[in-house]
Design a protein around this motif. Structure first.
Motif, PDB file in Angstrom:
ATOM      1  N   TYR A  69      26.409  43.628  39.359  1.00 19.11           N
ATOM      2  CA  TYR A  69      25.826  43.115  40.599  1.00 19.11           C
ATOM      3  C   TYR A  69      24.693  44.003  41.053  1.00 19.11           C
ATOM      4  N   SER A  70      23.884  43.465  41.970  1.00 16.43           N
ATOM      5  CA  SER A  70      22.765  44.204  42.551  1.00 16.43           C
ATOM      6  C   SER A  70      22.468  43.620  43.921  1.00 16.43           C
ATOM      7  N   GLY A  71      22.163  44.483  44.900  1.00 16.22           N
ATOM      8  CA  GLY A  71      21.817  43.988  46.227  1.00 16.22           C
ATOM      9  C   GLY A  71      22.054  45.017  47.305  1.00 16.22           C
ATOM     10  N   TYR A  72      21.483  44.771  48.465  1.00 12.85           N
ATOM     11  CA  TYR A  72      21.616  45.661  49.611  1.00 12.85           C
ATOM     12  C   TYR A  72      22.889  45.330  50.387  1.00 12.85           C
ATOM     13  N   ASP A  73      23.715  46.381  50.654  1.00 14.55           N
ATOM     14  CA  ASP A  73      24.957  46.214  51.406  1.00 14.55           C
ATOM     15  C   ASP A  73      25.774  45.055  50.833  1.00 14.55           C
ATOM     16  N   PHE A  74      25.893  45.084  49.536  1.00 11.77           N
ATOM     17  CA  PHE A  74      26.459  43.956  48.782  1.00 11.77           C
ATOM     18  C   PHE A  74      27.226  44.540  47.611  1.00 11.77           C
ATOM     19  N   THR A  75      28.477  44.191  47.453  1.00 13.54           N
ATOM     20  CA  THR A  75      29.275  44.708  46.340  1.00 13.54           C
ATOM     21  C   THR A  75      30.080  43.575  45.714  1.00 13.54           C
ATOM     22  N   ALA A  76      30.574  43.826  44.531  1.00  8.66           N
ATOM     23  CA  ALA A  76      31.416  42.846  43.834  1.00  8.66           C
ATOM     24  C   ALA A  76      32.501  43.581  43.072  1.00  8.66           C
ATOM     25  N   ASP A  77      33.703  43.078  43.167  1.00 12.36           N
ATOM     26  CA  ASP A  77      34.845  43.627  42.453  1.00 12.36           C
ATOM     27  C   ASP A  77      35.301  42.586  41.432  1.00 12.36           C
ATOM     28  N   PHE A  78      35.163  42.924  40.154  1.00  9.97           N
ATOM     29  CA  PHE A  78      35.471  41.971  39.090  1.00  9.97           C
ATOM     30  C   PHE A  78      36.929  42.050  38.632  1.00  9.97           C
ATOM     31  N   ALA A  79      37.719  42.848  39.329  1.00 10.03           N
ATOM     32  CA  ALA A  79      39.146  42.955  38.999  1.00 10.03           C
ATOM     33  C   ALA A  79      39.981  42.869  40.272  1.00 10.03           C
ATOM     34  N   ASP A  80      39.512  42.087  41.244  1.00 14.66           N
ATOM     35  CA  ASP A  80      40.241  41.933  42.495  1.00 14.66           C
ATOM     36  C   ASP A  80      41.515  41.119  42.240  1.00 14.66           C
ATOM     37  N   THR A  81      42.601  41.524  42.888  1.00 16.46           N
ATOM     38  CA  THR A  81      43.894  40.870  42.661  1.00 16.46           C
ATOM     39  C   THR A  81      44.419  40.151  43.904  1.00 16.46           C
ATOM     40  N   ASN A  82      43.549  39.920  44.879  1.00 18.67           N
ATOM     41  CA  ASN A  82      43.960  39.287  46.132  1.00 18.67           C
ATOM     42  C   ASN A  82      43.929  37.765  45.990  1.00 18.67           C
ATOM     43  N   SER A  83      45.039  37.180  45.572  1.00 21.99           N
ATOM     44  CA  SER A  83      45.217  35.726  45.476  1.00 21.99           C
ATOM     45  C   SER A  83      44.183  35.042  44.580  1.00 21.99           C
ATOM     46  N   PRO A  84      44.115  35.420  43.296  1.00 21.26           N
ATOM     47  CA  PRO A  84      43.210  34.701  42.391  1.00 21.26           C
ATOM     48  C   PRO A  84      43.670  33.264  42.192  1.00 21.26           C
ATOM     49  N   HIS A  85      42.763  32.430  41.738  1.00 23.10           N
ATOM     50  CA  HIS A  85      43.136  31.034  41.475  1.00 23.10           C
ATOM     51  C   HIS A  85      44.031  30.926  40.258  1.00 23.10           C
ATOM     52  N   ASP A  86      43.659  31.615  39.184  1.00 21.37           N
ATOM     53  CA  ASP A  86      44.445  31.622  37.953  1.00 21.37           C
ATOM     54  C   ASP A  86      44.625  33.059  37.489  1.00 21.37           C
ATOM     55  N   GLY A  87      45.693  33.314  36.785  1.00 22.38           N
ATOM     56  CA  GLY A  87      45.901  34.636  36.228  1.00 22.38           C
ATOM     57  C   GLY A  87      46.176  35.679  37.288  1.00 22.38           C
ATOM     58  N   THR A  88      45.709  36.891  37.021  1.00 22.99           N
ATOM     59  CA  THR A  88      45.988  38.011  37.922  1.00 22.99           C
ATOM     60  C   THR A  88      44.753  38.586  38.595  1.00 22.99           C
ATOM     61  N   LYS A  89      43.549  38.137  38.193  1.00 23.94           N
ATOM     62  CA  LYS A  89      42.328  38.732  38.738  1.00 23.94           C
ATOM     63  C   LYS A  89      41.315  37.657  39.114  1.00 23.94           C
ATOM     64  N   GLN A  90      40.399  38.041  39.986  1.00 20.55           N
ATOM     65  CA  GLN A  90      39.278  37.203  40.383  1.00 20.55           C
ATOM     66  C   GLN A  90      38.075  38.113  40.634  1.00 20.55           C
ATOM     67  N   THR A  91      36.899  37.523  40.762  1.00 23.29           N
ATOM     68  CA  THR A  91      35.715  38.265  41.201  1.00 23.29           C
ATOM     69  C   THR A  91      35.565  38.074  42.703  1.00 23.29           C
ATOM     70  N   ARG A  92      35.606  39.179  43.455  1.00 24.70           N
ATOM     71  CA  ARG A  92      35.424  39.101  44.912  1.00 24.70           C
ATOM     72  C   ARG A  92      34.090  39.731  45.280  1.00 24.70           C
ATOM     73  N   ILE A  93      33.252  38.940  45.921  1.00 28.12           N
ATOM     74  CA  ILE A  93      31.915  39.371  46.332  1.00 28.12           C
ATOM     75  C   ILE A  93      31.953  39.678  47.822  1.00 28.12           C
ATOM     76  N   HIS A  94      31.533  40.881  48.193  1.00 26.46           N
ATOM     77  CA  HIS A  94      31.517  41.310  49.597  1.00 26.46           C
ATOM     78  C   HIS A  94      30.086  41.260  50.115  1.00 26.46           C
ATOM     79  N   LEU A  95      29.844  40.361  51.056  1.00 28.83           N
ATOM     80  CA  LEU A  95      28.543  40.263  51.704  1.00 28.83           C
ATOM     81  C   LEU A  95      28.705  40.895  53.089  1.00 28.83           C
ATOM     82  N   ASN A  96      28.201  42.118  53.220  1.00 31.23           N
ATOM     83  CA  ASN A  96      28.525  42.943  54.379  1.00 31.23           C
ATOM     84  C   ASN A  96      27.499  42.904  55.504  1.00 31.23           C
ATOM     85  N   SER A  97      26.349  42.293  55.279  1.00 32.87           N
ATOM     86  CA  SER A  97      25.330  42.185  56.317  1.00 32.87           C
ATOM     87  C   SER A  97      24.527  40.925  56.050  1.00 32.87           C
ATOM     88  N   PRO A  98      23.652  40.518  56.977  1.00 34.39           N
ATOM     89  CA  PRO A  98      22.888  39.283  56.753  1.00 34.39           C
ATOM     90  C   PRO A  98      21.755  39.446  55.738  1.00 34.39           C
TER      91      PRO A  98
END
Length: 217
Positions: A69-98
């Motif tokens: 990922y790339s961006g200002y005040d912007f992150t992505a977790d490609f091994a997030d485990t908070n309620s994925p749709h399938d399996g055990t992981k999902q990609t969670r993108i954090h958009l922290n500012s406008p």
């Protein structure tokens, strides 16, 4: 060359191939026709359905195509485990500012992949909050750093997506919407642009795949 029409010609040709009666084909058709139509008869004899292309998983458990990922005040977790749709992981993108415009997540495959137009890009998406009317997530393929084909924009109601729905939703994008011919790509990118709310939000992506075997939705 004179064109002729014969009744049950395909049966005659098949009989010739199966029973090795090439002289029967020559007798009925003449030398001018035997080579072309004898080949056609072989095709008829071996008339089996072609093997469909194999689906390719871009993201499922974070071990398929490589996430970045790339961006200002912007992150992505490609091994997030908070309620994925399938399996055990999902990609969670954090958009922290406008100030998300131009920020993106990407999935890369150094070996590259042939993208066939007769298929679909399928993915599951979930947003933690509604998007402003001008907010958009663009999807496009790249190869060696250069864009390939067209950009597909995902916003309210595009491909049935409802950003105010907090549950996972399936997006099915025909690959022909990116390019009307087959092409090679080594990267799939999701880029955020437009007018976003100042409230931090998350966007989850899961089960991203190139699907060539499912029927048209």
């Amino acid at each position: 060359m004179t064109f002729r029409i014969y009744n049950h010609l395909d049966q005659i040709l098949l009989d010739a191939v199966v029973n090795d009666r090439s002289e029967r084909v020559r007798e009925v058709m003449g030398d001018d026709y035997i080579e072309l139509n004898f080949s056609l008869a072989k095709l008829l004899q071996n008339n089996t359905a072609p093997t469909p292309p194999i689906n390719e998983t871009i993201y499922s458990e974070g071990v398929e195509w490589t996430g970045g990922y790339s961006g200002y005040d912007f992150t992505a977790d490609f091994a997030d485990t908070n309620s994925p749709h399938d399996g055990t992981k999902q990609t969670r993108i954090h958009l922290n500012s406008p100030q998300y415009s131009g920020s993106y997540v990407k999935f890369t495959n150094p070996a590259g992949a042939v993208i066939l137009q007769d298929g679909y890009l399928k993915l599951w998406i979930r947003s933690s909050a509604n998007w402003y009317a001008g907010a958009t997530m663009s999807v496009h393929f790249l190869n060696a750093g250069a864009a390939v084909g067209s950009v597909v924009n995902i916003n309210a109601e595009a491909y049935g997506f409802s950003p105010w729905n907090p549950t996972y939703q399936l997006l099915v994008i025909p690959l022909s919407h990116f390019k009307n011919t087959s092409f090679v790509a080594d990267e799939l990118r999701f880029k955020f642009g437009g007018d976003w709310d100042s409230t931090p939000l998350t966007v989850d992506l899961d089960s991203i795949e190139l699907d060539y075997q499912s029927p048209s939705p």
